[in-house]
Design a protein around this motif. Structure first.
Motif, PDB file in Angstrom:
ATOM      1  N   GLY A  80       0.791  -1.228   0.000  1.00  0.00           N
ATOM      2  CA  GLY A  80       0.000   0.000   0.000  1.00  0.00           C
ATOM      3  C   GLY A  80       0.820   1.272   0.000  1.00  0.00           C
ATOM      4  N   ALA A  81       2.135   1.169   0.029  1.00  0.00           N
ATOM      5  CA  ALA A  81       3.009   2.344   0.046  1.00  0.00           C
ATOM      6  C   ALA A  81       3.828   2.389  -1.237  1.00  0.00           C
ATOM      7  CB  ALA A  81       3.943   2.299   1.244  1.00  0.00           C
ATOM      8  N   VAL A  82       4.098   3.606  -1.703  1.00  0.00           N
ATOM      9  CA  VAL A  82       4.930   3.816  -2.887  1.00  0.00           C
ATOM     10  C   VAL A  82       5.965   4.871  -2.542  1.00  0.00           C
ATOM     11  CG1 VAL A  82       4.971   4.547  -5.286  1.00  0.00           C
ATOM     12  CG2 VAL A  82       3.061   3.217  -4.452  1.00  0.00           C
ATOM     13  N   ALA A  83       7.231   4.581  -2.792  1.00  0.00           N
ATOM     14  CA  ALA A  83       8.318   5.526  -2.554  1.00  0.00           C
ATOM     15  C   ALA A  83       8.991   5.845  -3.881  1.00  0.00           C
ATOM     16  CB  ALA A  83       9.330   4.941  -1.586  1.00  0.00           C
ATOM     17  N   VAL A  84       9.266   7.133  -4.089  1.00  0.00           N
ATOM     18  CA  VAL A  84       9.869   7.585  -5.338  1.00  0.00           C
ATOM     19  C   VAL A  84      11.019   8.529  -5.010  1.00  0.00           C
ATOM     20  CG1 VAL A  84       9.468   8.761  -7.539  1.00  0.00           C
ATOM     21  CG2 VAL A  84       7.657   7.426  -6.534  1.00  0.00           C
ATOM     22  N   SER A  85      12.098   8.397  -5.734  1.00  0.00           N
ATOM     23  CA  SER A  85      13.233   9.305  -5.638  1.00  0.00           C
ATOM     24  C   SER A  85      13.418   9.932  -7.017  1.00  0.00           C
ATOM     25  CB  SER A  85      14.482   8.540  -5.208  1.00  0.00           C
ATOM     26  OG  SER A  85      15.579   9.394  -5.143  1.00  0.00           O
ATOM     27  N   PHE A  86      13.471  11.259  -7.061  1.00  0.00           N
ATOM     28  CA  PHE A  86      13.595  11.930  -8.350  1.00  0.00           C
ATOM     29  C   PHE A  86      14.397  13.215  -8.191  1.00  0.00           C
ATOM     30  CE2 PHE A  86       9.624  13.278  -6.432  1.00  0.00           C
ATOM     31  CZ  PHE A  86       9.579  14.653  -6.631  1.00  0.00           C
ATOM     32  N   ALA A  87      14.889  13.724  -9.312  1.00  0.00           N
ATOM     33  CA  ALA A  87      15.628  14.984  -9.332  1.00  0.00           C
ATOM     34  C   ALA A  87      14.698  16.073  -9.842  1.00  0.00           C
ATOM     35  CB  ALA A  87      16.851  14.864 -10.227  1.00  0.00           C
ATOM     36  N   ALA A  88      14.732  17.225  -9.178  1.00  0.00           N
ATOM     37  CA  ALA A  88      13.873  18.338  -9.551  1.00  0.00           C
ATOM     38  C   ALA A  88      14.709  19.609  -9.656  1.00  0.00           C
ATOM     39  CB  ALA A  88      12.759  18.523  -8.528  1.00  0.00           C
ATOM     40  N   GLU A  89      14.315  20.470 -10.570  1.00  0.00           N
ATOM     41  CA  GLU A  89      15.025  21.730 -10.796  1.00  0.00           C
ATOM     42  C   GLU A  89      14.246  22.873 -10.148  1.00  0.00           C
ATOM     43  OE1 GLU A  89      16.014  24.573 -14.571  1.00  0.00           O
ATOM     44  OE2 GLU A  89      16.256  22.416 -14.838  1.00  0.00           O
ATOM     45  N   PHE A  90      14.954  23.650  -9.335  1.00  0.00           N
ATOM     46  CA  PHE A  90      14.376  24.818  -8.673  1.00  0.00           C
ATOM     47  C   PHE A  90      15.079  26.064  -9.196  1.00  0.00           C
ATOM     48  CE2 PHE A  90      13.671  21.313  -5.827  1.00  0.00           C
ATOM     49  CZ  PHE A  90      12.403  21.530  -5.339  1.00  0.00           C
ATOM     50  N   ARG A  91      14.341  27.193  -9.256  1.00  0.00           N
ATOM     51  CA  ARG A  91      14.924  28.445  -9.735  1.00  0.00           C
ATOM     52  C   ARG A  91      14.559  29.568  -8.777  1.00  0.00           C
ATOM     53  NH1 ARG A  91      16.883  30.361 -14.632  1.00  0.00           N
ATOM     54  NH2 ARG A  91      16.535  28.302 -15.468  1.00  0.00           N
ATOM     55  N   ARG A  92      15.573  30.331  -8.406  1.00  0.00           N
ATOM     56  CA  ARG A  92      15.354  31.495  -7.538  1.00  0.00           C
ATOM     57  C   ARG A  92      15.385  32.749  -8.385  1.00  0.00           C
ATOM     58  NH1 ARG A  92      18.726  31.384  -2.107  1.00  0.00           N
ATOM     59  NH2 ARG A  92      16.843  32.270  -1.282  1.00  0.00           N
ATOM     60  N   GLN A  93      14.489  33.656  -8.074  1.00  0.00           N
ATOM     61  CA  GLN A  93      14.465  34.958  -8.736  1.00  0.00           C
ATOM     62  C   GLN A  93      14.960  36.002  -7.755  1.00  0.00           C
ATOM     63  OE1 GLN A  93      13.725  35.602 -11.915  1.00  0.00           O
ATOM     64  NE2 GLN A  93      13.266  33.462 -12.334  1.00  0.00           N
ATOM     65  N   GLY A  94      15.790  36.881  -8.222  1.00  0.00           N
ATOM     66  CA  GLY A  94      16.278  37.961  -7.381  1.00  0.00           C
ATOM     67  C   GLY A  94      15.357  39.163  -7.469  1.00  0.00           C
ATOM     68  N   GLY A  95      15.772  40.217  -6.865  1.00  0.00           N
ATOM     69  CA  GLY A  95      14.987  41.449  -6.900  1.00  0.00           C
ATOM     70  C   GLY A  95      15.200  42.212  -8.194  1.00  0.00           C
ATOM     71  N   LEU A  96      14.474  43.313  -8.321  1.00  0.00           N
ATOM     72  CA  LEU A  96      14.607  44.169  -9.493  1.00  0.00           C
ATOM     73  C   LEU A  96      15.879  44.997  -9.397  1.00  0.00           C
ATOM     74  CD1 LEU A  96      10.990  45.513  -9.954  1.00  0.00           C
ATOM     75  CD2 LEU A  96      12.233  44.039 -11.498  1.00  0.00           C
ATOM     76  N   PHE A  97      16.503  45.235 -10.521  1.00  0.00           N
ATOM     77  CA  PHE A  97      17.616  46.171 -10.568  1.00  0.00           C
ATOM     78  C   PHE A  97      17.494  46.981 -11.844  1.00  0.00           C
ATOM     79  CE2 PHE A  97      19.225  42.451 -12.709  1.00  0.00           C
ATOM     80  CZ  PHE A  97      19.987  42.940 -13.759  1.00  0.00           C
ATOM     81  N   THR A  98      18.129  48.119 -11.854  1.00  0.00           N
ATOM     82  CA  THR A  98      18.023  49.040 -12.983  1.00  0.00           C
ATOM     83  C   THR A  98      19.331  49.036 -13.759  1.00  0.00           C
ATOM     84  OG1 THR A  98      16.575  50.423 -11.640  1.00  0.00           O
ATOM     85  CG2 THR A  98      17.465  51.404 -13.636  1.00  0.00           C
ATOM     86  N   LEU A  99      19.212  48.876 -15.068  1.00  0.00           N
ATOM     87  CA  LEU A  99      20.379  48.942 -15.939  1.00  0.00           C
ATOM     88  C   LEU A  99      20.770  50.393 -16.158  1.00  0.00           C
ATOM     89  CD1 LEU A  99      19.337  46.280 -18.595  1.00  0.00           C
ATOM     90  CD2 LEU A  99      20.951  45.999 -16.738  1.00  0.00           C
ATOM     91  N   MET A 100      21.936  50.632 -16.737  1.00  0.00           N
ATOM     92  CA  MET A 100      22.385  52.005 -16.986  1.00  0.00           C
ATOM     93  C   MET A 100      21.470  52.712 -17.973  1.00  0.00           C
ATOM     94  SD  MET A 100      26.507  51.747 -16.937  1.00  0.00           S
ATOM     95  CE  MET A 100      26.726  53.500 -17.019  1.00  0.00           C
ATOM     96  N   SER A 101      20.788  51.944 -18.800  1.00  0.00           N
ATOM     97  CA  SER A 101      19.867  52.547 -19.757  1.00  0.00           C
ATOM     98  C   SER A 101      18.549  52.948 -19.106  1.00  0.00           C
ATOM     99  CB  SER A 101      19.603  51.574 -20.898  1.00  0.00           C
ATOM    100  OG  SER A 101      18.959  50.419 -20.393  1.00  0.00           O
ATOM    101  N   GLY A 102      18.368  52.579 -17.843  1.00  0.00           N
ATOM    102  CA  GLY A 102      17.130  52.911 -17.143  1.00  0.00           C
ATOM    103  C   GLY A 102      16.119  51.778 -17.168  1.00  0.00           C
ATOM    104  N   GLU A 103      16.433  50.730 -17.889  1.00  0.00           N
ATOM    105  CA  GLU A 103      15.522  49.590 -17.998  1.00  0.00           C
ATOM    106  C   GLU A 103      15.581  48.765 -16.712  1.00  0.00           C
ATOM    107  OE1 GLU A 103      15.210  45.486 -20.620  1.00  0.00           O
ATOM    108  OE2 GLU A 103      16.558  47.069 -21.253  1.00  0.00           O
ATOM    109  N   LYS A 104      14.408  48.371 -16.228  1.00  0.00           N
ATOM    110  CA  LYS A 104      14.348  47.547 -15.018  1.00  0.00           C
ATOM    111  C   LYS A 104      14.342  46.082 -15.431  1.00  0.00           C
ATOM    112  CE  LYS A 104      12.316  50.806 -11.964  1.00  0.00           C
ATOM    113  NZ  LYS A 104      13.187  51.050 -10.881  1.00  0.00           N
ATOM    114  N   GLN A 105      15.114  45.282 -14.699  1.00  0.00           N
ATOM    115  CA  GLN A 105      15.232  43.871 -15.044  1.00  0.00           C
ATOM    116  C   GLN A 105      15.239  43.042 -13.754  1.00  0.00           C
ATOM    117  OE1 GLN A 105      18.476  43.110 -17.636  1.00  0.00           O
ATOM    118  NE2 GLN A 105      17.824  41.052 -18.093  1.00  0.00           N
TER     119      GLN A 105
END
Length: 162
Positions: A98-123
């Protein structure tokens, strides 16, 4: 002359080699399985069929349960970021009925805060992705335990609330 000297050295007890006795059998022959007295193809009566494997559908169900639990847990998002995808299924099985065990690899991604380029564009800053090993176990269709090894087994394990 050299061949005779080498043969004498190999056969001497100083070198550690002793010729096998007349009744020597390899260890594999001593531990070999014996045939069933019931005949060819019949199972012994005391043998119980154990199911250690699970179907791919059962494994996918456990992976989906683990993905939902990881997306709900704020501690996982804070430590690793958001779950992007499951990259590889490492293994799956049924450790108990009645039990199932699984091992797998997963990809996680972190996003940082906003920053401003020299051109004034926010990224938005992109901190890259991190692939972690996830172990999940479900008993009776409910997720019983889920843990993420975020540093390749070097001690950083995150337990997911189920």
């Amino acid at each position: 002359m050299v061949a005779r000297l080498l043969l004498v050295l190999l056969a001497s007890p100083v070198a550690g080699f002793r010729p096998p006795a007349a009744g020597f059998r390899p260890p594999a022959a001593e531990n070999a399985c014996r045939r069933s007295p019931a005949g060819r193809g019949a199972r012994p009566r005391a043998m119980v069929a154990l199911r250690a494997a699970c179907t791919p559908q059962e494994a996918n169900r456990v992976i989906d349960l683990a993905k939902r639990a990881m997306s709900r847990d704020a501690g996982v998002k804070e430590a690793l970021g958001s779950l992007q995808k499951v990259t590889t299924v490492i293994g799956s099985g049924s450790p108990a009925p009645g039990a199932v065990a699984v091992s797998f690899a997963a990809e996680f991604r972190r996003q940082g805060g906003l920053f401003t380029l020299m051109s004034g564009e926010k990224q938005v800053a992109n901190r890259g992705s991190n692939v972690c090993q996830v172990k999940a176990r479900a008993d009776g269709g409910k997720l019983a335990s889920c843990s993420i090894q975020g540093s390749g087994g070097w001690g950083k394990t995150i337990n997911v609330r189920c």
